[in-house]
Structures are given as C-alpha cells and as structure tokens.
Motif scaffolding. Structure first.
Motif, PDB file in Angstrom:
ATOM      1  N   CYS A   1       0.261   2.831   3.916  1.00 49.05           N
ATOM      2  CA  CYS A   1       0.603   2.137   5.163  1.00 49.05           C
ATOM      3  C   CYS A   1       1.552   0.956   4.945  1.00 49.05           C
ATOM      4  O   CYS A   1       1.997   0.337   5.904  1.00 49.05           O
ATOM      5  CB  CYS A   1      -0.660   1.676   5.873  1.00 49.05           C
TER       6      CYS A   1
ATOM      7  N   CYS B   1      -6.856  -0.712  -0.015  1.00 53.17           N
ATOM      8  CA  CYS B   1      -6.052  -1.344   1.036  1.00 53.17           C
ATOM      9  C   CYS B   1      -6.980  -1.824   2.156  1.00 53.17           C
ATOM     10  O   CYS B   1      -7.793  -1.053   2.666  1.00 53.17           O
ATOM     11  CB  CYS B   1      -5.037  -0.343   1.581  1.00 53.17           C
TER      12      CYS B   1
ATOM     13  N   CYS C   1      -5.737   0.292   5.690  1.00 58.88           N
ATOM     14  CA  CYS C   1      -5.973   1.722   5.948  1.00 58.88           C
ATOM     15  C   CYS C   1      -7.105   2.297   5.093  1.00 58.88           C
ATOM     16  O   CYS C   1      -7.530   3.429   5.313  1.00 58.88           O
ATOM     17  CB  CYS C   1      -4.696   2.527   5.737  1.00 58.88           C
TER      18      CYS C   1
ATOM     19  N   CYS D   1       0.851  -1.189   0.000  1.00 58.12           N
ATOM     20  CA  CYS D   1       0.000   0.000   0.000  1.00 58.12           C
ATOM     21  C   CYS D   1       0.892   1.247   0.000  1.00 58.12           C
ATOM     22  O   CYS D   1       1.821   1.333   0.797  1.00 58.12           O
ATOM     23  CB  CYS D   1      -0.896  -0.016   1.232  1.00 58.12           C
TER      24      CYS D   1
HETATM   25 ZN   LIG Z   1      -2.873   0.933   3.485  1.00 57.68          ZN
END
Ligand SMILES: [Zn+2]
Length: 202
Positions: free
Chosen positions: A33, A56, A59, A30
C-alpha cells in the motif's frame, strides 16, 4: 561409542549460508500500500537467521525488511533453499516428498478459497512442481493455470502436468487471476495489479 545426532541448528550451520552477508535493500514504504508506518514483528526466522520482519500498520501486510536483492534470492533459490529445508526437517526432501506435502496443502487451500474464487485464470507464485496449481485449477474449473517459479527442475514437473510455466520471479511478470501468496515474494505489488484490459480487479 556413539555420537549425539546433530540438531537442526547444527545441520543448518553446516550449510554455510551466511544470511548476514547477503546483499539487501531496505524498504521505506509498504510493498503493497506504500504507506510508511510499520511495526517490527520478528528479528529471527525459524532457521535461526537474523531475518527482520515488519508489519504494515495500514494494510496489515507482513514482509521481510530489509529484504535480499533479487540477485541474492535467485542465488538462494538455486543453491541453498532445498538444502535448507532438508537440514531443517532432518532428512533430504526429494521432489516426490515435496509433492506429497503439496497435495495436503492444496486440499486445505481449496477449502479456504472456496467462498472467494470464481472461474478465471490462476497464477501460482513460487508454485514449484504445480501440484497445488493443478488441484486448485481442477477444483474451481479455471480456464488456465500458470506456475511461476525460479526452479527449472520443478517447472519441468509442472509442465508435465499440462500447466503453463514461467521461469523467474513475480517482479519480472504480470498476470491476471487469483494468486497464492508466497512468503518469500519480496515485492507484493505486481500480484495486485489490475490486468491490462480487464474490468474486474484480481
Ligand atoms: Zn501496507
């Protein structure tokens, strides 16, 4: 004899932009994150291009994957983007009409941000002619506002509004302050980096 008007799809095809042929890179983490679990959300964008979009699972960031390389995006924004918007909407978009749309958008964005924004600095990523940055900076009395955009022509207008300008993309820059997330930013991490020397996060 009359001919039927071309559809949006036909106008877009006439531009000759070949999305499939663009160089791309696949993200296995991602961009925000760095976790590795995604879900595939879309396989086509509103222009009909086979743009794959992932979300994702950690997050919630939604991002294009695989994403065009920085060089391909630079080329896209300098040669294709405005024509594509015009083809989609059915009429050429002058910078004046872009700015009229941005005035409306800035009002909505300001209402949304009202509970969250203090005073400080603003960086508008992909900020075009600066209408939105100026409206937000005025409304929240921000000390400083900078527009980052790959279009020199649009930045000329931002500079004429008294805003700081930076030519390029977010990957090349660091700047503190609240940000407006542009959907085309391929890597979101620089937006969330803590500015050097600051105590509060952005
Ligand atoms: Zn993420």
């Amino acid at each position: 004899m009359t001919f039927p008007k071309p559809t949006a799809q036909e106008r877009i095809e006439a531009l000759g932009f070949d999305y499939r042929a663009q160089p791309k890179r696949r993200l296995d983490k991602c961009p925000l994150c760095a976790n590795r679990e995604f879900v595939s959300l879309a396989r086509q964008d509103r222009y009909g291009f086979p743009v794959r979009t992932d979300g994702c699972l950690t997050c919630g960031l939604v991002f294009i994957n695989p994403v065009m390389t920085d060089e391909a995006y630079a080329e896209f924004y300098s040669r294709t983007y405005r024509d594509l918007i015009a083809a989609y909407g059915g009429k050429p978009k002058s910078l004046d009409s872009v700015e009229r749309g941005q005035v409306r958008y800035a009002k909505l964005l300001g209402d949304y941000l009202e509970p969250h924004v203090g005073t400080g600095m603003l960086l508008d990523v992909g900020g075009s002619t600066g209408v939105v940055a100026q409206a937000i900076a005025d409304r929240f009395r921000l000390r400083e506002a900078t527009v980052l955009d790959p279009s020199a022509e649009e930045l000329e207008r931002a500079a004429a509004r008294g805003l700081n300008t930076a030519l390029g993309t977010i990957e090349e820059r660091r700047h503190p302050g609240p940000v407006r997330r542009d959907p085309h930013v391929p890597d979101a991490r620089p937006l969330y980096r803590r500015p050097e020397g600051s105590r509060e996060g952005p």
